[in-house]
Design a protein around this motif. Structure first.
Motif, PDB file in Angstrom:
ATOM      1  N   PRO A 157       0.811  -1.232   0.000  1.00  0.00           N
ATOM      2  CA  PRO A 157       0.000   0.000   0.000  1.00  0.00           C
ATOM      3  C   PRO A 157       0.840   1.276   0.000  1.00  0.00           C
ATOM      4  O   PRO A 157       0.407   2.298  -0.571  1.00  0.00           O
ATOM      5  CB  PRO A 157      -0.822  -0.129   1.303  1.00  0.00           C
ATOM      6  CG  PRO A 157      -0.843  -1.574   1.609  1.00  0.00           C
ATOM      7  CD  PRO A 157       0.479  -2.098   1.154  1.00  0.00           C
ATOM      8  N   MET A 158       2.023   1.232   0.601  1.00  0.00           N
ATOM      9  CA  MET A 158       2.878   2.407   0.607  1.00  0.00           C
ATOM     10  C   MET A 158       3.375   2.739  -0.803  1.00  0.00           C
ATOM     11  O   MET A 158       3.490   3.914  -1.166  1.00  0.00           O
ATOM     12  CB  MET A 158       4.061   2.192   1.554  1.00  0.00           C
ATOM     13  CG  MET A 158       3.670   1.908   2.989  1.00  0.00           C
ATOM     14  SD  MET A 158       2.616   3.191   3.686  1.00  0.00           S
ATOM     15  CE  MET A 158       3.687   4.622   3.554  1.00  0.00           C
ATOM     16  N   PHE A 159       3.663   1.720  -1.583  1.00  0.00           N
ATOM     17  CA  PHE A 159       4.091   1.980  -2.964  1.00  0.00           C
ATOM     18  C   PHE A 159       2.960   2.593  -3.773  1.00  0.00           C
ATOM     19  O   PHE A 159       3.212   3.397  -4.682  1.00  0.00           O
ATOM     20  CB  PHE A 159       4.581   0.684  -3.613  1.00  0.00           C
ATOM     21  CG  PHE A 159       6.007   0.341  -3.281  1.00  0.00           C
ATOM     22  CD1 PHE A 159       7.037   0.742  -4.106  1.00  0.00           C
ATOM     23  CD2 PHE A 159       6.317  -0.370  -2.136  1.00  0.00           C
ATOM     24  CE1 PHE A 159       8.357   0.441  -3.809  1.00  0.00           C
ATOM     25  CE2 PHE A 159       7.635  -0.685  -1.831  1.00  0.00           C
ATOM     26  CZ  PHE A 159       8.658  -0.276  -2.663  1.00  0.00           C
ATOM     27  N   VAL A 160       1.730   2.219  -3.480  1.00  0.00           N
ATOM     28  CA  VAL A 160       0.592   2.843  -4.168  1.00  0.00           C
ATOM     29  C   VAL A 160       0.491   4.308  -3.778  1.00  0.00           C
ATOM     30  O   VAL A 160       0.239   5.183  -4.627  1.00  0.00           O
ATOM     31  CB  VAL A 160      -0.704   2.082  -3.832  1.00  0.00           C
ATOM     32  CG1 VAL A 160      -1.905   2.780  -4.464  1.00  0.00           C
ATOM     33  CG2 VAL A 160      -0.618   0.642  -4.312  1.00  0.00           C
ATOM     34  N   LEU A 161       0.726   4.622  -2.495  1.00  0.00           N
ATOM     35  CA  LEU A 161       0.683   6.024  -2.064  1.00  0.00           C
ATOM     36  C   LEU A 161       1.830   6.827  -2.670  1.00  0.00           C
ATOM     37  O   LEU A 161       1.662   7.989  -3.052  1.00  0.00           O
ATOM     38  CB  LEU A 161       0.731   6.088  -0.533  1.00  0.00           C
ATOM     39  CG  LEU A 161      -0.500   5.554   0.214  1.00  0.00           C
ATOM     40  CD1 LEU A 161      -0.255   5.589   1.710  1.00  0.00           C
ATOM     41  CD2 LEU A 161      -1.742   6.373  -0.135  1.00  0.00           C
ATOM     42  N   TRP A 162       3.010   6.209  -2.767  1.00  0.00           N
ATOM     43  CA  TRP A 162       4.178   6.945  -3.254  1.00  0.00           C
ATOM     44  C   TRP A 162       4.186   7.095  -4.774  1.00  0.00           C
ATOM     45  O   TRP A 162       4.547   8.148  -5.292  1.00  0.00           O
ATOM     46  CB  TRP A 162       5.459   6.211  -2.820  1.00  0.00           C
ATOM     47  CG  TRP A 162       5.668   6.209  -1.338  1.00  0.00           C
ATOM     48  CD1 TRP A 162       5.196   7.121  -0.429  1.00  0.00           C
ATOM     49  CD2 TRP A 162       6.403   5.236  -0.581  1.00  0.00           C
ATOM     50  NE1 TRP A 162       5.586   6.773   0.836  1.00  0.00           N
ATOM     51  CE2 TRP A 162       6.331   5.625   0.784  1.00  0.00           C
ATOM     52  CE3 TRP A 162       7.111   4.091  -0.894  1.00  0.00           C
ATOM     53  CZ2 TRP A 162       6.944   4.906   1.810  1.00  0.00           C
ATOM     54  CZ3 TRP A 162       7.723   3.371   0.107  1.00  0.00           C
ATOM     55  CH2 TRP A 162       7.634   3.780   1.447  1.00  0.00           C
ATOM     56  N   LEU A 163       3.797   6.049  -5.491  1.00  0.00           N
ATOM     57  CA  LEU A 163       3.950   6.029  -6.949  1.00  0.00           C
ATOM     58  C   LEU A 163       2.630   6.058  -7.708  1.00  0.00           C
ATOM     59  O   LEU A 163       2.643   6.040  -8.943  1.00  0.00           O
ATOM     60  CB  LEU A 163       4.748   4.779  -7.362  1.00  0.00           C
ATOM     61  CG  LEU A 163       6.151   4.662  -6.751  1.00  0.00           C
ATOM     62  CD1 LEU A 163       6.804   3.345  -7.165  1.00  0.00           C
ATOM     63  CD2 LEU A 163       7.026   5.835  -7.172  1.00  0.00           C
ATOM     64  N   GLY A 164       1.517   6.068  -7.005  1.00  0.00           N
ATOM     65  CA  GLY A 164       0.231   6.145  -7.686  1.00  0.00           C
ATOM     66  C   GLY A 164      -0.329   4.776  -8.014  1.00  0.00           C
ATOM     67  O   GLY A 164       0.234   3.734  -7.649  1.00  0.00           O
TER      68      GLY A 164
END
Length: 298
Positions: A157-164
């Motif tokens: 989920p953090m990668f979704v927040l950081w990279l869209g």
């Protein structure tokens, strides 16, 4: 009559008689040793052929046995197909949905291959940097181990927040999840070089770069390829997890949609296609290993 005329028949007779050959050789050279006969190559027997095919036959027969037992138990117990479909239903779903499955393979395979490539290059660069400088290793390696201990799926989920929600987040997560085996194995390979060769290089006043390129790196290749076999499977896992969260296409997205519709046979068929894609990538790494061994030697 010409007594020195030699016919083809006489040559064949002379060559077929080992006593004549040894006698002629002894008459000319004085050597009384007999000519050794050339042993013929033994013909392959049925048992030898079976032993050669055993690495292929055993896994195939085991898989067929498991599938047969699976099919029989589902048929006997009349188990609901929505929970556990028989292998014949999975094969039917694979055939019926082959176009949809083929259309979604490139989205998953492309991102997995891209993440694997980035992880391999970045992992080699980090390992070389830690080998080059002991201070960098002391600073980086404990933190890398700490990140390795944390369950990597929790970072998705953090990668979704950081990279869209686009392809970037799936590519980043696939790289993140597959880079750790490369770093750890490559670093171990670079440090486990034969000490005798390293002492020889120092005695010849070889530079640090020459030792790295000509000695350490070739010795670390078995470690690298072993790590790449693990890394490519982790890259596939990372892409599927990312597609579960954000994607609108790909095999992971297809699994999610089919599970929501209770089409368990399609879910299992998609998993089977994922297995084939992973085996194909694994085979590419194995081919690369064989080519490097042929180039550098065992």
């Amino acid at each position: 009559m010409n007594t020195h005329a030699i016919t083809v028949e006489s040559l064949d007779k002379l060559a077929s008689d080992p006593e004549n050959v040894s006698a002629g050789s002894g008459h000319q050279t004085g050597d009384k040793k007999q000519v050794a006969s050339i042993p013929s190559r033994p013909r392959p027997t049925v048992n030898s052929r079976i032993r050669q095919l055993r690495p292929i036959l055993l896994p195939v027969l085991f898989a067929l046995g498991v599938l047969s037992i699976w099919e029989f138990l589902v048929w006997v117990t009349n188990y609901p197909a929505a929970i556990l479909p028989p292998p014949t239903d999975i094969l039917g779903a694979l055939i019926d949905n082959r176009i949809v499955l083929l259309q979604n393979i490139p989205a998953t395979a492309g991102v997995a291959l891209g993440g694997f490539a980035i992880a391999t290059v970045a992992g080699i660069a980090i390992s070389v940097a830690m080998t080059w400088s002991l201070h960098l290793k002391e600073a980086f390696f404990p933190n890398i181990i700490a990140f390795q201990i944390v369950p990597k799926v929790a970072w998705a989920p953090m990668f979704v927040l950081w990279l869209g929600i686009g392809m970037e987040s799936r590519l980043g997560f696939a790289t993140f999840i597959s880079i750790f085996p490369i770093i750890i194995s490559m670093t171990a390979g670079l440090y486990n070089t034969d000490p005798t060769l390293l002492r020889l290089c120092r005695s010849l006043t070889a530079s640090k770069w020459q030792v790295l390129v000509n000695v350490r790196f070739p010795y670390s290749l078995p470690y690298l390829f072993s790590a790449m076999k693990i890394s490519i499977t982790l890259a596939m896992i990372g892409v599927i997890v990312g597609e579960f969260i954000t994607s609108q296409q790909g095999l992971g997205y297809l699994i999610l949609v089919a599970a929501g519709r209770a089409e368990t046979d399609l879910v299992m068929a998609t998993v089977l296609v994922l297995c084939f894609v992973g085996l194909f990538f694994y085979g590419l790494v194995e081919l690369g290993t064989w080519l490097v061994k042929r180039w550098f030697g065992e």
